[in-house]
Each structure stands twice: as C-alpha cells, then as structure tokens.
Design a protein around this motif. Structure first.
Motif, PDB file in Angstrom:
ATOM      1  N   ASP A   1       0.837  -1.200   0.000  1.00 10.92           N
ATOM      2  CA  ASP A   1       0.000   0.000   0.000  1.00 10.92           C
ATOM      3  C   ASP A   1       0.871   1.249   0.000  1.00 10.92           C
ATOM      4  O   ASP A   1       1.855   1.334   0.722  1.00 10.92           O
ATOM      5  N   ARG A   2       0.505   2.209  -0.825  1.00  5.76           N
ATOM      6  CA  ARG A   2       1.195   3.495  -0.837  1.00  5.76           C
ATOM      7  C   ARG A   2       0.131   4.580  -0.868  1.00  5.76           C
ATOM      8  O   ARG A   2      -0.485   4.835  -1.913  1.00  5.76           O
ATOM      9  N   ALA A   3      -0.118   5.167   0.254  1.00  8.90           N
ATOM     10  CA  ALA A   3      -1.186   6.166   0.353  1.00  8.90           C
ATOM     11  C   ALA A   3      -0.816   7.426  -0.424  1.00  8.90           C
ATOM     12  O   ALA A   3       0.315   7.895  -0.380  1.00  8.90           O
TER      13      ALA A   3
ATOM     14  N   ARG B   1      -6.784   0.859  -8.021  1.00 10.04           N
ATOM     15  CA  ARG B   1      -6.914   2.102  -7.254  1.00 10.04           C
ATOM     16  C   ARG B   1      -7.467   3.216  -8.136  1.00 10.04           C
ATOM     17  O   ARG B   1      -8.371   3.963  -7.733  1.00 10.04           O
TER      18      ARG B   1
ATOM     19  N   ARG C   1      -7.160  -2.640   0.572  1.00 11.35           N
ATOM     20  CA  ARG C   1      -5.947  -1.830   0.424  1.00 11.35           C
ATOM     21  C   ARG C   1      -6.274  -0.425  -0.081  1.00 11.35           C
ATOM     22  O   ARG C   1      -5.727   0.568   0.415  1.00 11.35           O
TER      23      ARG C   1
ATOM     24  N   SER D   1      -5.727   3.181   1.776  1.00 10.27           N
ATOM     25  CA  SER D   1      -4.839   4.192   1.200  1.00 10.27           C
ATOM     26  C   SER D   1      -5.575   5.437   0.721  1.00 10.27           C
ATOM     27  O   SER D   1      -4.986   6.520   0.684  1.00 10.27           O
ATOM     28  N   ASP D   2      -6.865   5.299   0.369  1.00 13.15           N
ATOM     29  CA  ASP D   2      -7.544   6.413  -0.290  1.00 13.15           C
ATOM     30  C   ASP D   2      -8.957   6.692   0.213  1.00 13.15           C
ATOM     31  O   ASP D   2      -9.346   7.851   0.346  1.00 13.15           O
TER      32      ASP D   2
END
Length: 344
Positions: free
Chosen positions: A5-7, A54, A87, A91-92
């Motif tokens: 995960d990369r927010a 995403r 995920r 993250s979003d």
C-alpha cells in the motif's frame, strides 16, 4: 502483481460527485444506489496491478458511484478482490467510508471441506467474518447469499442472514441467483425475523431476459430492489465481438465465457443492436446499460472495469434521452425473447 500500500494523500474526490447522479431506491428500503455500480468480479485480483484498481475505484467515487460489489471468492485467487478493495480503502477511501455502500456475498465454494460452500449458518457466518478481515471493515452494508443451497433449509440460511444484521456485521441482506419462488419464501422468512430482504441479484441483459416476469414480480412484492449483473452479457454486448472473437479476448481465456458462446447468431444480433445504439449516438455497451435500467424496479446495474476509460464509457450510458417506444421495439427484434434467453 499486487504491491504494498502506498497512500496518496494528495487525492481528493470531486466535490461535485453527487450533482448529476440519479440515485435509485432499493425497493421500499431507505437505501439509495447509483444506477450503475462497480462490480469487482474479474478485474481486481492478484493478476491485475494495484494501481489500476486504485485508479478505477477512485474514478468511480469521483463520479458518484458509491456502491461496490464483492464476493468472498472474487479474484483470482479467492479472496483477493476483497483484499484489493481493503488496500484501496486504507490508502484512499477510508475518510469516505460513510459515503460508500460495500456489498459482499457467500454461497459458492470458498475453502475445502463440508463447511466452505452452500448456505449453512456455519459457512455464512465464517465467510462474512473472513470478508471483514480481508477488507478491514467493521461491517458490510449488504450481505448476500450468493446462490440457493437446496440441501440446507431456507430457514437456516435466512436465520444466518438475520443474525449477521443483529450482530452488527451487515446493515442489509440480499440473495443472488434465486428462483422467483425462493425469493418469495426467503423474503417471508426474513420478514418474520424482522430483517427485510433488500436486494436481489439476477443475471440480466438483452441476451438473457429471464428475470422479466415472475422474478421481477416476486422482488417487487417483497419490497426489494434488483441489482442486475452481467448487463453486457460478458462483453458480447460491447463492440469487442462485432467482428468475431479477437485473440486475447475474454472468450479465449475466461472460465465464464467461451468461444462457443459467441455464435454467428449472437454476433449478428449484436451488430443489429449496435446500429440501434449508433442511431442514438451511443455505443452498444451504453445502449445495453440504458436498456436494463429502463425499468424502475432495476435499482442498479453492476459493471466491471479494467481501466478508467472503460469505466467512464460505461457511466456515460446515463447521458442522453430515455429509450423511446420505437427504439425499444427495435431492440426486441434482435434481443432474446421477453422472459427468455438466447441458446448459447
């Protein structure tokens, strides 16, 4: 292909996302859903990049698509679509959880042994708990029994759905792939328990019109809404197969559609329907979606999307005028017979 995960905290949803969406009520409930909802059946497993998932989920929310449809065995592998959604939620979408309706289902095979399939209280309860862990949610908004299990008393299945609501793990309940008679029976059982049936999911498209008639009438009597799946007939009601079966298409690699399903008759019907769509200034897929939404009993149509562009094209079906009587008559000439399906 799922990565960590990369927010991206720079993303903010479109402030006008609700302005032009004609939300529809699910039967006689208080639940409103967008006319087109995002289904995570085949494009959100580990075989697809997380960044694409995403991007699609964020774009859907930007356009007022507040309803996401899952199941325990969506992937591949089983469970991975729920994990992908979890995920992206972390993250979003987490700040907007109260603006999102998350649905999941259990009823098909999920794990080995006698308790990983069907409609028993043990399976449905354990599956919902696992779905909550995979998504990271405290509750789902809608929990469906995915298919009728004739070996389990319907009283037990209805009791498990009711128990999920009473335990605070689901807000509404539904059923999928049920006959008209079983919809009526389960609705009566749930009503007696105090948890009304809210949504029913059937397959429905211009090529499969079996929900018309008895099922739609049973759903209406139950006070529920229809959330229809496969409105594009697994891609056969898009421009994908107008010239036959292209290499690499779903019909050449999917367990749910084969080249045998893309017959010359199907292709000819699709070409004729495409001409109806073109006369309206729409694509065939947009016509197909507009057609399943012509009946107010259809609360929402579930569509998949492998890209933002595909999602946008499907959502653009809501633009333009309603289908006129002459257009509906022309569709009837080339679609499956009312209440029937094509022999594929």
């Amino acid at each position: 292909m799922i990565t960590e995960d990369r927010a991206d905290r720079s993303w903010r949803p479109d402030p006008d996302r609700y302005r032009d969406v004609p939300y529809r009520r699910a039967g006689r409930s208080g639940l409103l859903l967008p006319p087109v909802s995002l289904g995570l059946w085949q494009n959100f497993g580990e075989d697809r990049p997380l960044e694409v998932a995403r991007a699609v989920l964020r774009r859907a929310f930007d356009r007022g698509v507040t309803h996401v449809d899952l199941a325990n065995n969506y992937g591949p592998p089983y469970g991975s679509a729920e994990e992908t959604f979890g995920r992206v939620l972390r993250s979003d979408l987490a700040p907007y959880r109260d603006e999102i309706v998350v649905a999941t289902k259990a009823g098909y095979d999920m794990w080995p042994g006698p308790y990983g399939d069907g409609g028993s209280r043990k399976y449905l309860t354990a599956s919902l708990d696992a779905s909550l862990r995979r998504t990271g949610l405290e509750y789902v908004d809608v929990f469906y029994h995915h298919r009728r299990d004739v070996d389990t008393p319907l009283e037990e299945t209805a009791g498990a759905l009711d128990a999920a609501v009473r335990a605070g793990k689901a807000l509404y309940v539904g059923v999928s792939n049920y006959s008209p008679e079983d919809v009526t029976r389960v609705a009566d059982l749930l009503r007696q328990l105090g948890t009304p049936l809210t949504l029913v999911q059937p397959r429905y498209s211009m090529f499969d019109r079996r929900p018309e008639g008895a099922l739609a009438e049973a759903v209406e009597r139950a006070g529920a809404g229809l959330a229809v799946f496969s409105p594009l007939a697994q891609g056969r009601l898009t421009d994908r197969y107008l010239d036959g079966v292209p290499e690499g298409s779903r019909a050449t690699r999917s367990a749910y559609l084969s080249t045998d399903d893309v017959t010359e008759d199907v292709v000819e019907r699709a070409r004729a329907l495409n001409r109806v769509a073109a006369a309206r200034g729409q694509s065939l897929a947009q016509l197909a979606l507009r057609w399943v939404l012509r009946d107010a009993r259809t609360t929402t149509a579930l569509v998949g999307a492998s890209s933002v562009a595909q999602l946008d094209a499907n959502l653009d079906a809501l633009a333009g005028s309603d289908l006129e009587a002459a257009e509906l008559a022309e569709v009837d000439r080339h679609a499956a017979p009312a209440g029937g399906t094509l022999p594929v």
